[in-house]
Design a protein around this motif. Structure first.
Motif, short mmCIF file in Angstrom:
data_model
loop_
_atom_site.label_atom_id
_atom_site.label_comp_id
_atom_site.label_asym_id
_atom_site.label_seq_id
_atom_site.Cartn_x
_atom_site.Cartn_y
_atom_site.Cartn_z
N ARG A 1 0.83 -1.21 0.00
CA ARG A 1 0.00 0.00 0.00
C ARG A 1 0.86 1.26 0.00
O ARG A 1 0.36 2.34 -0.24
CB ARG A 1 -0.91 0.02 1.22
N THR A 2 2.11 1.11 0.34
CA THR A 2 3.07 2.21 0.34
C THR A 2 4.29 1.75 -0.45
O THR A 2 4.40 0.59 -0.83
CB THR A 2 3.54 2.58 1.76
N GLY A 3 5.21 2.68 -0.65
CA GLY A 3 6.49 2.28 -1.24
C GLY A 3 7.28 1.44 -0.25
O GLY A 3 7.03 1.46 0.96
N TRP A 4 8.24 0.70 -0.77
CA TRP A 4 9.11 -0.12 0.08
C TRP A 4 10.08 0.80 0.80
O TRP A 4 10.65 1.70 0.20
CB TRP A 4 9.86 -1.13 -0.77
N PHE A 5 10.28 0.60 2.07
CA PHE A 5 11.25 1.38 2.83
C PHE A 5 12.16 0.45 3.61
O PHE A 5 11.77 -0.64 4.01
CB PHE A 5 10.58 2.40 3.75
N ASP A 6 13.39 0.91 3.79
CA ASP A 6 14.41 0.14 4.49
C ASP A 6 14.69 0.66 5.89
O ASP A 6 15.44 0.05 6.64
CB ASP A 6 15.73 0.15 3.72
N ARG A 7 14.11 1.83 6.21
CA ARG A 7 14.37 2.45 7.50
C ARG A 7 13.26 3.43 7.83
O ARG A 7 12.49 3.81 6.95
CB ARG A 7 15.73 3.16 7.48
N VAL A 8 13.18 3.81 9.10
CA VAL A 8 12.13 4.71 9.56
C VAL A 8 12.77 5.84 10.36
O VAL A 8 13.62 5.60 11.22
CB VAL A 8 11.11 3.97 10.46
N ALA A 9 12.34 7.06 10.05
CA ALA A 9 12.73 8.23 10.84
C ALA A 9 11.55 8.60 11.73
O ALA A 9 10.41 8.60 11.29
CB ALA A 9 13.09 9.40 9.94
N VAL A 10 11.85 8.92 12.96
CA VAL A 10 10.84 9.43 13.88
C VAL A 10 11.20 10.88 14.18
O VAL A 10 12.29 11.16 14.68
CB VAL A 10 10.80 8.63 15.20
N VAL A 11 10.32 11.78 13.80
CA VAL A 11 10.48 13.19 14.14
C VAL A 11 9.27 13.56 14.99
O VAL A 11 8.17 13.70 14.47
CB VAL A 11 10.56 14.08 12.88
N ALA A 12 9.49 13.63 16.28
CA ALA A 12 8.40 13.90 17.21
C ALA A 12 8.63 15.25 17.88
O ALA A 12 9.71 15.50 18.41
CB ALA A 12 8.32 12.79 18.24
N VAL A 13 7.62 16.07 17.84
CA VAL A 13 7.68 17.38 18.46
C VAL A 13 7.69 17.25 19.98
O VAL A 13 8.44 17.92 20.67
CB VAL A 13 6.49 18.25 18.00
N SER A 14 6.89 16.35 20.50
CA SER A 14 6.76 16.22 21.95
C SER A 14 7.70 15.15 22.51
O SER A 14 7.95 14.13 21.88
CB SER A 14 5.32 15.88 22.33
N ALA A 15 8.17 15.41 23.71
CA ALA A 15 9.01 14.43 24.40
C ALA A 15 8.22 13.17 24.71
O ALA A 15 8.76 12.06 24.69
CB ALA A 15 9.57 15.04 25.68
N THR A 16 6.92 13.32 24.95
CA THR A 16 6.05 12.16 25.22
C THR A 16 6.04 11.22 24.02
O THR A 16 6.15 10.00 24.19
CB THR A 16 4.62 12.63 25.54
N ALA A 17 5.93 11.77 22.83
CA ALA A 17 5.91 10.93 21.63
C ALA A 17 7.25 10.23 21.44
O ALA A 17 7.29 9.04 21.11
CB ALA A 17 5.57 11.77 20.41
N ARG A 18 8.35 10.94 21.64
CA ARG A 18 9.68 10.32 21.49
C ARG A 18 9.83 9.17 22.48
O ARG A 18 10.31 8.09 22.13
CB ARG A 18 10.78 11.36 21.69
N GLU A 19 9.43 9.37 23.71
CA GLU A 19 9.55 8.33 24.72
C GLU A 19 8.62 7.15 24.41
O GLU A 19 8.99 6.00 24.64
CB GLU A 19 9.26 8.87 26.12
N GLU A 20 7.45 7.43 23.88
CA GLU A 20 6.53 6.34 23.55
C GLU A 20 7.10 5.45 22.44
O GLU A 20 6.97 4.23 22.49
CB GLU A 20 5.17 6.91 23.14
N VAL A 21 7.75 6.06 21.45
CA VAL A 21 8.39 5.27 20.39
C VAL A 21 9.54 4.46 20.97
O VAL A 21 9.67 3.27 20.69
CB VAL A 21 8.87 6.17 19.23
N ALA A 22 10.37 5.10 21.78
CA ALA A 22 11.49 4.39 22.41
C ALA A 22 10.99 3.23 23.25
O ALA A 22 11.56 2.13 23.21
CB ALA A 22 12.33 5.35 23.24
N ALA A 23 9.91 3.44 23.99
CA ALA A 23 9.34 2.37 24.81
C ALA A 23 8.81 1.23 23.95
O ALA A 23 8.98 0.06 24.29
CB ALA A 23 8.24 2.92 25.71
N ALA A 24 8.17 1.55 22.83
CA ALA A 24 7.67 0.51 21.93
C ALA A 24 8.83 -0.34 21.40
O ALA A 24 8.71 -1.55 21.28
CB ALA A 24 6.88 1.13 20.78
N LEU A 25 9.96 0.31 21.11
CA LEU A 25 11.12 -0.42 20.60
C LEU A 25 11.82 -1.23 21.69
O LEU A 25 12.61 -2.12 21.39
CB LEU A 25 12.12 0.55 19.95
#
Length: 118
Positions: free
Chosen positions: A81-105
């Motif tokens: 449904r999307t193009g093929w990607f080999d990597r993901v960038a996370v650009v989060a404005v809020s510290a909460t969002a950055r921490e939530e991504v880090a916690a998911a990983l």
């Protein structure tokens, strides 16, 4: 030693480094909570972190918004449904969002099976 086939996820401190990051590798996806999406990505997904409630109520007991957003990126790639990607960038404005991504990983079994910190 076998290589790690999981998709690397890089959490960028801000969008200032985004152009250099994009130029340093192959096709990429973007996970962001910013109001505008950046150009140059084959797939994008919005992240809307949920506020955590005080006592771990039932609505907060499921998977995090970051883990579900990573799932949507992966499913889009897997189902063409999307193009093929080999990597993901996370650009989060809020510290909460950055921490939530880090916690998911760190903690989400499905996200860990598909993605790794980059």
């Amino acid at each position: 030693m076998p290589s790690d086939a999981r998709i690397p996820v890089t959490i960028l401190a801000d969008s200032d480094n985004l152009a250099a990051w994009l130029g340093a590798g192959g096709p990429a996806a973007l996970l962001t909570d910013a109001p505008q999406l950046g150009p140059g990505f084959v797939a994008t997904e919005r992240l809307a972190p949920r506020p955590a409630h005080r006592f771990g109520c039932a609505c907060c007991a499921g998977r995090s918004a970051a883990a579900m957003a990573l799932d949507r990126l992966f499913q889009g790639r897997a189902r063409n449904r999307t193009g093929w990607f080999d990597r993901v960038a996370v650009v989060a404005v809020s510290a909460t969002a950055r921490e939530e991504v880090a916690a998911a990983l760190r903690e989400d079994a499905l996200a860990l099976a598909r993605f790794r910190p980059g």
